[in-house]
Every structure is written in structure tokens, then in C-alpha cells.
Design an enzyme around this catalytic site. Structure first.
Site: not given
Length: 277
Positions: A46, A51, A76, A109, A191, A230, A238, A241
């Protein structure tokens, strides 16, 4: 290797439910970490025009040695490219940077209601899909009012809505609107931010019970709720993980305990109804 489920769109396409996000990842870094993610087993990447790392993503995809049809790439259109002609031109630029003839998913976006051009922009996405340059089309950061408006104006329903979602900010009312239209829910900042969520006693207790990390538990919660998720990381450990969170199966009780963490003041990002950038 961890097996990531796919979930269907209402347009007949489907999306890997767990993907790799590259927000705030510099272009050169993206070329490296996206390659790592693909090697680890991610098939869903993504990115976004704003970005500034579409070229890096494209280089990683080209170097990965994985057939293009086995990867799912989202990008986006940014606020400055709202409008019919402007959005279509922006897509050509994104495709060029990504080095691909099509993207699997193209999103608006932000609705940017004060700008008032989101309906014309949505019409551009519809046209891009008709031309085959985009497999599926959706939106990101749309208030319910604007989401309903683009559907009413065009008769075309977004396949997915990407918006800030985590256990402290669960978007329950917005999800009811999405469910009514058959729109999948996708979580950004899954998160939370600053580590507070990952240190929550409820999350850490569940993590301990599963021999998992707190991040894996939170990602597993998103998956259990049926959300597309995402997570982003630039550290190799990570990256691996987070993907392994697909192997963590929470009980109904554990999901309910995490559901109970929702807060009225849990939002960490800007309000899509009032953003000015």
C-alpha cells in the site's frame, strides 16, 4: 510460511487481508523494505502519490522476481489532483513511477469536503477502472456524508474504505454505513501511535496468553473483525513478525475484550470532515 487470507470485493476482485504499508518511508528505503516484505511473503503493498515512494516501490516490485499478477498494489490520488482530468493525469504519473500498466486498487486519499471536488474525482476513478488501468476503486478518509454522496451521484460503490482504525478508535458508526453498502473496511495506523496501545494491560495479557507480541495481537484483532490491515515497519524483524500475526487466532472473548477498549477521544489523526491540508 504464514498464509494470509484474501477477502472479496463486491466487484469480483479480492484483496490480501494483511498488507504492507509504506507511509513516511523514504523512496530509497522503500526500495529495500518492500523487497524485504515481498521476500517475507507479503503480496499486498500500500503506497500513495503523496508518500513520495512510488518509484521505490516500483523498483522493489521489479527486482522481486514475483509475477506482477501475484502482487496487489494500492496507490492513492492526492488532494492537489482532485478533479476529473487532474486525477486521470495523476494516475498516469503514478503508473509511470510504479513501472506497471495497472494498479490493483486506486483510492481517493481524502474526501477534502471543503474543496468540493470529490465527486468529479470519483468519476475519474470510475473511468480509470473502465479503461483497465485500475482493477478496483475505493476511497480513504471519507466522512459518511461524502461516502453516501459519491454513491448517489454515480451509482458506483467503492469496494473499500481505508481510514484510521485501531482498538482505541474503532469507527463503529462509519462501519455501519460501509456494511450497508457492502464496502470493506481497511485500517490505517492499525497499531495506534506512540506505543500506548501496545502497552495496554489488556493487549499485553492477551499477547502473553498466546506467546505473541502485542502488535501481533492487535493485527490479529483487525483480521478477526474482517478488516483489511496494513501495518508499517522498516525493521526486518517486525516486517516478518507483523505478517506472522495472521497465524494468531483470538478467541471470541479476547476479541470482545479488545472491542471494549474503544474510546470517544481515541482518534490520533486528522478529522476527515475538517482537514485543511
Amino acid at each position: 510460511m504464514t498464509s494470509v487470507p484474501t477477502v472479496p470485493f463486491h466487484d469480483g476482485q479480492s484483496i490480501p487481508q494483511l498488507g504492507y504499508g509504506v507511509w513516511r518511508v523514504e523512496d530509497d528505503v522503500a526500495a529495500d523494505v518492500v523487497a524485504q516484505a515481498i521476500r517475507a511473503g507479503y503480496h499486498h503493498i500500500d503506497t500513495a502519490a503523496i508518500y513520495g515512494n512510488e518509484e521505490g516501490v516500483g523498483r522493489a516490485v521489479a527486482a522481486a522476481g514475483v509475477p506482477r499478477e501475484e502482487l496487489f498494489i494500492t496507490t492513492k490520488v492526492w488532494n492537489s489532483a482532485h478533479g476529473y482530468d487532474e486525477a486521470l493525469a495523476a494516475l498516469e504519473e503514478s503508473l509511470g513511477k510504479l513501472g506497471t500498466d495497472y494498479v490493483d486498487l486506486w483510492l481517493i486519499h481524502w474526501a477534502k469536503p471543503t474543496q468540493g471536488r470529490y465527486v468529479d474525482t470519483w468519476k475519474a476513478l470510475i473511468e480509470a477502472q473502465r479503461q483497465g488501468k485500475v482493477r478496483s476503486i475505493g476511497v480513504s478518509n471519507f466522512p459518511a456524508e461524502q461516502l453516501e454522496e459519491i454513491i448517489e451521484a454515480t451509482g458506483v460503490v467503492p469496494v473499500i474504505h481505508q481510514v484510521e482504525t485501531h482498538p482505541y478508535w474503532q469507527q463503529r458508526e462509519l462501519r455501519e454505513v460501509e456494511e450497508r453498502h457492502g464496502i470493506l473496511h481497511e485500517s490505517w495506523s492499525p497499531l495506534g501511535q506512540g506505543g500506548e496501545l501496545l502497552e495496554d494491560p489488556e493487549i499485553t495479557a492477551i499477547a502473553e496468553a498466546h506467546g505473541a507480541t502485542p502488535a501481533q495481537v492487535v493485527i490479529a484483532w483487525h483480521l478477526a473483525k474482517g478488516f483489511v490491515v496494513i501495518p508499517k515497519s522498516v525493521t526486518s524483524e517486525r516486517i516478518v513478525s507483523n505478517l506472522a500475526a495472521a497465524d494468531v487466532e483470538l478467541t471470541e472473548d479476547e476479541v470482545a475484550r479488545i472491542d471494549a477498549l474503544d474510546r470517544e477521544d481515541g482518534r490520533i489523526g486528522p478529522d476527515p470532515a475538517t482537514i485543511e491540508f
